[in-house]
Design a protein around this motif. Structure first.
Motif, PDB file in Angstrom:
ATOM      1  N   UNK A 252       4.934  -8.521   2.292  1.00 13.67           N
ATOM      2  CA  UNK A 252       4.675  -7.236   1.635  1.00 13.67           C
ATOM      3  C   UNK A 252       4.613  -6.115   2.658  1.00 13.67           C
ATOM      4  N   UNK A 253       3.925  -6.346   3.763  1.00 18.50           N
ATOM      5  CA  UNK A 253       3.842  -5.315   4.791  1.00 18.50           C
ATOM      6  C   UNK A 253       5.225  -4.936   5.307  1.00 18.50           C
ATOM      7  N   UNK A 254       6.061  -5.942   5.586  1.00 14.54           N
ATOM      8  CA  UNK A 254       7.416  -5.664   6.061  1.00 14.54           C
ATOM      9  C   UNK A 254       8.227  -4.883   5.055  1.00 14.54           C
ATOM     10  N   UNK A 255       8.062  -5.210   3.769  1.00 10.28           N
ATOM     11  CA  UNK A 255       8.784  -4.502   2.709  1.00 10.28           C
ATOM     12  C   UNK A 255       8.339  -3.047   2.624  1.00 10.28           C
ATOM     13  N   UNK A 256       7.038  -2.806   2.635  1.00  9.45           N
ATOM     14  CA  UNK A 256       6.526  -1.446   2.484  1.00  9.45           C
ATOM     15  C   UNK A 256       6.915  -0.552   3.650  1.00  9.45           C
ATOM     16  N   UNK A 257       7.030  -1.130   4.830  1.00  7.76           N
ATOM     17  CA  UNK A 257       7.372  -0.333   6.013  1.00  7.76           C
ATOM     18  C   UNK A 257       8.793   0.232   5.947  1.00  7.76           C
ATOM     19  N   UNK A 258       9.648  -0.362   5.099  1.00 10.67           N
ATOM     20  CA  UNK A 258      11.053   0.070   5.065  1.00 10.67           C
ATOM     21  C   UNK A 258      11.420   0.840   3.799  1.00 10.67           C
ATOM     22  N   UNK A 259      10.479   1.050   2.891  1.00  9.85           N
ATOM     23  CA  UNK A 259      10.774   1.733   1.618  1.00  9.85           C
ATOM     24  C   UNK A 259      10.572   3.244   1.745  1.00  9.85           C
ATOM     25  N   UNK A 260      11.144   3.973   0.782  1.00 11.94           N
ATOM     26  CA  UNK A 260      10.975   5.429   0.732  1.00 11.94           C
ATOM     27  C   UNK A 260       9.639   5.823   0.124  1.00 11.94           C
TER      28      UNK A 260
END
Length: 364
Positions: A252-260
């Motif tokens: 989840x952390x990795x996903x959130x770091x790359x979203x707009x």
């Protein structure tokens, strides 16, 4: 102190119960036990986990029968303080009180209002069951040693029945999701939603809105209803959705770091309007601008800290416009993300909430 947390519904690794509360109590040098369903006995992070197999098929049978198994196991632990997390365990809490134990009820939801939205309860019975349960719950909490609520709104409801009531909010753990500095260079053209996926949580509105943008919607979580899942995937806009299913905390952390941006466009249901959804604060912790429902409490947090945009959750044009604005204004969006992180660091973090919980235990 020897402390025992009880749940008949949540998994042993539940974020509020295990990751936050139990771990914080271990860090405060308490001896911590957790009785939870459908797992094996183990020691994890210094917590003694007692796994209970739920043999009862169906929600009603579980509610009526599983609590006795939980009580039996709880008495074996012989703790100084028992801390239970499910409304169906109120009878267990009351029986533990008769054994002269200190008992805390952790109230995650405003259950009487939640009952009004339960699809599995026949609609004509919902108001009656809601009313009856509210009376039962209000009378029961008077007999307990203390109440811990997940929001100030729930605290306000209960403190007139039990003055030893505090709110311990589900704010993010700073060292888990907080990102000290942000960069727009690695951002994908995608907005994200994490958590349970259902119509009442905005699934249909999010999918229809993304079709009006040039961006992609990433859904990370499990569907609450198979019929709703089928209907959502039949929408023409589904082709712009990247459905990832359940992710662990690191993913989840990795996903959130790359979203707009992060979406939390829950429908204006009674049990949502005064809630504090953890996903909203997790978006803020990772520096994501938040696109949230325009509920008064949420507007106070999001607009008050200038960390996102509030929209009518039933208006897909408004949701789409907010997504486009975030995409077209990267500098201002980055400023919103930084403002959100600042608010988390100063106000909305678990570290400050855990200190409240520890003092509550010590006072008790």
């Amino acid at each position: 102190m020897k402390v025992c947390h009880l749940t008949s519904v949540h998994s042993y690794n539940d974020i509020r119960i295990f990751i936050k509360e139990c771990n914080s109590l271990v860090e405060a040098s308490h001896e911590v036990y957790l009785i939870a369903p459908n797992t094996r006995n183990k020691m994890l992070h210094g917590i003694h986990i007692h796994g209970m197999i739920n043999p009862y098929k169906g929600r009603i049978k579980r509610i009526l029968n599983f609590k006795e198994d939980i009580l039996s196991e709880a008495l074996k632990v012989d703790a100084d303080i028992y801390h239970f997390h499910d409304p169906e365990l109120i009878p267990v809490g009351l029986k533990l009180k008769k054994q002269n134990k200190k008992v805390i009820y952790d109230i995650h939801e405003d259950v009487p209002r939640q009952i009004l939205t339960k699809y599995w309860i026949p609609r004509p019975l919902r108001k009656l069951i809601s009313y009856a349960f509210e009376i039962y719950e209000n009378q029961s909490v008077k007999k307990l040693d203390g109440l811990v609520t997940a929001t100030p709104y729930i605290k306000k409801r209960f403190e007139k029945y039990n003055t030893n009531t505090i709110d311990v909010n589900n704010y993010p753990i700073m060292n888990e999701l907080y990102v000290p500095s942000s960069s727009n260079c690695n951002k994908n053209n995608a907005v994200v939603y994490i958590g349970g996926i259902s119509k009442e949580r905005g699934s249909s509105s999010m999918v229809k809105a993304i079709g009006k943008t040039e961006s992609t919607l990433i859904l990370a979580g499990n569907f609450r209803d198979e019929k709703e899942e089928v209907e959502l995937k039949m929408l023409s806009e589904w082709k712009k959705v990247n459905f990832l299913g359940y992710l662990d905390r690191k993913q989840i952390k990795g996903l959130l770091e790359t979203a707009l941006a992060g979406l939390v466009v829950l429908e204006p249901r009674t049990n949502f309007i005064d809630s504090l959804p953890i996903k909203m604060f997790e978006y803020m912790a990772t520096g994501l601008p938040v696109i949230a429902s325009n509920f008064p409490l949420w507007k106070e947090i999001i607009e008050g800290n200038n960390c996102g945009i509030c929209v009518d959750p039933l208006n897909t044009d408004e949701i789409a416009a907010a997504i486009r604005w975030i995409k077209d204004n990267p500098v201002k969006a980055a400023e919103m993300g930084e403002n959100g992180k600042k608010a988390i660091k100063e106000h909305y973090n678990w570290e400050s909430e855990s200190r409240k919980l520890q003092k509550f235990y010590e006072d008790l």
